[in-house]
Design an enzyme around this catalytic site. Structure first.
Site, PDB file in Angstrom:
ATOM      1  N   ARG A  56     -19.821   9.259  28.660  1.00 62.24           N
ATOM      2  CA  ARG A  56     -20.776   9.944  27.765  1.00 62.24           C
ATOM      3  C   ARG A  56     -20.343  11.393  27.527  1.00 62.24           C
ATOM      4  O   ARG A  56     -20.697  12.020  26.530  1.00 62.24           O
ATOM      5  CB  ARG A  56     -22.207   9.853  28.318  1.00 62.24           C
ATOM      6  CG  ARG A  56     -23.237  10.552  27.427  1.00 62.24           C
ATOM      7  CD  ARG A  56     -24.645   9.953  27.527  1.00 62.24           C
ATOM      8  NE  ARG A  56     -25.110   9.809  28.885  1.00 62.24           N
ATOM      9  CZ  ARG A  56     -25.571  10.806  29.649  1.00 62.24           C
ATOM     10  NH1 ARG A  56     -25.622  12.030  29.175  1.00 62.24           N
ATOM     11  NH2 ARG A  56     -25.977  10.566  30.874  1.00 62.24           N
ATOM     12  N   TYR A 109     -27.644   9.528   1.494  1.00 58.38           N
ATOM     13  CA  TYR A 109     -27.709   8.189   2.082  1.00 58.38           C
ATOM     14  C   TYR A 109     -29.124   7.989   2.630  1.00 58.38           C
ATOM     15  O   TYR A 109     -29.702   8.900   3.229  1.00 58.38           O
ATOM     16  CB  TYR A 109     -26.653   8.069   3.194  1.00 58.38           C
ATOM     17  CG  TYR A 109     -26.782   6.804   3.977  1.00 58.38           C
ATOM     18  CD1 TYR A 109     -26.612   5.576   3.369  1.00 58.38           C
ATOM     19  CD2 TYR A 109     -27.099   6.833   5.332  1.00 58.38           C
ATOM     20  CE1 TYR A 109     -26.749   4.403   4.084  1.00 58.38           C
ATOM     21  CE2 TYR A 109     -27.233   5.665   6.060  1.00 58.38           C
ATOM     22  CZ  TYR A 109     -27.062   4.452   5.414  1.00 58.38           C
ATOM     23  OH  TYR A 109     -27.210   3.287   6.119  1.00 58.38           O
ATOM     24  N   ASP A 181     -21.483  15.199   3.746  1.00 50.36           N
ATOM     25  CA  ASP A 181     -21.139  13.834   4.141  1.00 50.36           C
ATOM     26  C   ASP A 181     -19.946  13.433   3.275  1.00 50.36           C
ATOM     27  O   ASP A 181     -20.072  13.282   2.057  1.00 50.36           O
ATOM     28  CB  ASP A 181     -22.353  12.916   3.901  1.00 50.36           C
ATOM     29  CG  ASP A 181     -22.109  11.503   4.415  1.00 50.36           C
ATOM     30  OD1 ASP A 181     -20.968  11.032   4.319  1.00 50.36           O
ATOM     31  OD2 ASP A 181     -23.072  10.881   4.896  1.00 50.36           O
ATOM     32  N   LYS A 206     -16.835   3.162   7.795  1.00 50.05           N
ATOM     33  CA  LYS A 206     -16.431   2.784   6.435  1.00 50.05           C
ATOM     34  C   LYS A 206     -14.911   2.873   6.253  1.00 50.05           C
ATOM     35  O   LYS A 206     -14.188   2.185   6.935  1.00 50.05           O
ATOM     36  CB  LYS A 206     -17.213   3.662   5.450  1.00 50.05           C
ATOM     37  CG  LYS A 206     -18.714   3.683   5.701  1.00 50.05           C
ATOM     38  CD  LYS A 206     -19.305   2.330   5.479  1.00 50.05           C
ATOM     39  CE  LYS A 206     -20.773   2.150   5.710  1.00 50.05           C
ATOM     40  NZ  LYS A 206     -21.517   2.998   6.557  1.00 50.05           N
TER      41      LYS A 206
HETATM   42  C1  PLP Z   1     -22.660   8.019   2.950  1.00 52.38           C
HETATM   43  C2  PLP Z   1     -23.106   7.471   4.267  1.00 52.38           C
HETATM   44  N1  PLP Z   1     -23.380   8.315   5.276  1.00 52.38           N
HETATM   45  C3  PLP Z   1     -23.805   7.874   6.479  1.00 52.38           C
HETATM   46  C4  PLP Z   1     -23.978   6.530   6.721  1.00 52.38           C
HETATM   47  C5  PLP Z   1     -24.440   6.056   8.069  1.00 52.38           C
HETATM   48  O1  PLP Z   1     -23.374   5.513   8.755  1.00 52.38           O
HETATM   49  P1  PLP Z   1     -23.517   4.396   9.927  1.00 52.38           P
HETATM   50  O2  PLP Z   1     -23.979   3.150   9.264  1.00 52.38           O
HETATM   51  O3  PLP Z   1     -22.134   4.339  10.484  1.00 52.38           O
HETATM   52  O4  PLP Z   1     -24.520   4.935  10.890  1.00 52.38           O
HETATM   53  C6  PLP Z   1     -23.687   5.613   5.717  1.00 52.38           C
HETATM   54  C7  PLP Z   1     -23.866   4.165   5.936  1.00 52.38           C
HETATM   55  O5  PLP Z   1     -23.809   3.371   5.037  1.00 52.38           O
HETATM   56  C8  PLP Z   1     -23.239   6.088   4.452  1.00 52.38           C
HETATM   57  O6  PLP Z   1     -22.949   5.266   3.439  1.00 52.38           O
END
Ligand code: PLP
Length: 389
Positions: A56, A109, A181, A206
């Site tokens: 951790r 998101y 992001d 992703k």
């Molecule tokens: C642009 C974006 N940011 C953050 C996230 C969150 O990521 P995670 O699903 O790995 O928690 C996603 C998930 O689809 C996303 O598309």
């Protein structure tokens, strides 16, 4: 020798030959705890973070992944987390306190939006959501207690574009931290730190992972900020990535350049096809000159990445019918995978959001999100053509 080129860093940064076996890449350290020889050595590790103690707190595979992602984003340091949402939540929770205010894109998101709109107010933190594609909206929303500005570009799922440089400039003038992001673009296509942004966040689940087989997240920035997040909220909240997932994502990143080149190329070809199709009302892809953010995207992106959205004529039912008719493209959430993934937003990811709120975020009833994979683009196009027909 210090390598600087992106393709070389993607392969070599963070990796070291195993001193015990000579294994050329970092082995998987599937361990929760690390032995020390004496109480004094233990005390040293606890006090100064030299060596590993408990996963951790850190693990060789997590360190290797962090070094690789930091090198690719051009940041001093990185913290890798269990998921993208762990990176978003841990970072924001570390940086704000009761009474603070955030200015954020109104097309974040969905889970990031929920964190800001629903959970942060429980701790006395308010968020104003504005259309950040016009930086003036951000400027006029900044208050005395504003702590940070949070953007996502290109955004999920409607691909809105925000001018990173403009946001950096006005955040710096106001003494605010700026966060982005960068999941959709990846560091191959867009390097926000070089444009002055303070912290870059990823869902590493992703494109960074790239194969749809591991969840992960990351936050990258100046060493002191990352250390603050790592030694603060991260250790205590515990959104830690597993060593195996860290290894899988580090392995995925080694091919990031070749994958992203292909994602960029395939997506542009598919977007051009969709744009010409009589059953398609509109295509949202920043690589198309008709996209309102195209000129800004061209300035700040090398390529336009693999995700687009398009609106089919006929609304909600027509959107559902189209995705149901697809044979090669897989109906599933997520994106950035080797295979093409498709999702009708209104009936799935945004089904719990009211139609009005959906429309405010650019999510119309017939909107379909398409994460263009690495298959032959002609096969993807043929599948879309038969489904639209
Ligand atoms: C642009 C974006 N940011 C953050 C996230 C969150 O990521 P995670 O699903 O790995 O928690 C996603 C998930 O689809 C996303 O598309």
């Amino acid at each position: 020798m210090k390598y600087k080129k992106f393709d070389t860093l993607a392969i070599h940064a963070g990796e070291s030959t195993d001193p015990h076996t000579g294994a050329v890449d970092t082995p998987i350290y599937q361990a929760t705890t690390f032995a020390y020889e004496s109480a004094d050595e233990g005390a040293e590790r606890f006090a100064h973070g030299t060596g590993f103690v408990y996963t951790r707190w850190g693990n060789p595979n997590i360190s290797a992944l962090q070094e690789k992602i930091a090198a690719l984003e051009g940041g001093e340091a990185c913290l890798a987390t269990a998921t993208g949402m762990a990176a978003v939540a841990t970072t924001i929770l570390q940086l704000v306190q009761s009474g603070d205010h955030i200015v954020a894109s109104n097309y974040l998101y969905s889970a990031t939006n929920t964190l800001c709109a629903k959970y942060l107010p429980k701790f006395g933190v308010q968020t104003s959501f504005v259309d950040t594609s016009n930086p003036k909206n951000v400027e006029r929303t900044i208050q005395k207690n504003t702590k940070l500005v949070y953007i996502e570009t290109p955004s999920n799922p409607a691909l809105q574009i925000t001018d990173i440089k403009a946001i950096t400039t006005l955040s710096k003038q106001a003494g605010l931290l700026s966060l982005i992001d960068n999941t959709f673009a990846t560091p191959f296509n867009q390097k926000p730190i070089a444009l002055g942004l303070d912290l870059v966040i990823h869902s590493a689940t992703k494109f960074l992972c790239g194969h749809g087989d591991a969840m992960g997240g990351a936050v990258i920035g100046k060493k002191d900020l990352i250390e603050q997040i790592t030694k603060g909220m991260h250790r205590d909240l515990g959104g830690v990535i597993s060593p195996f997932n860290a290894w899988l994502i580090a392995r995925g990143i080694k091919t990031l350049s070749v994958r992203m080149e292909r994602h960029n190329r395939n997506a542009l070809e598919v977007a051009r096809f969709l744009q010409r199709h009589p059953k398609v009302e509109r295509v949202y892809y920043p690589g198309l000159p008709e996209h309102p953010g195209h000129e800004i995207a061209k300035k700040q992106m090398v390529g336009f990445s693999g995700v687009m959205s398009f609106e089919v004529k006929g609304g909600y039912e027509s959107g559902k019918r189209t995705v149901n008719a697809l044979k090669l493209c897989t109906q599933a959430v997520s994106l950035g995978d080797t295979r093409t993934l498709v999702c009708h937003s209104a009936s799935t990811t945004h089904s719990t959001v009211t139609p009005e709120a959906r429309r405010a975020g650019g999510i119309t009833d017939g909107l379909i999100r398409l994460s263009v994979g690495l298959e032959d683009p002609q096969d993807i196009i043929a599948d879309l053509d038969q489904a639209l027909g």
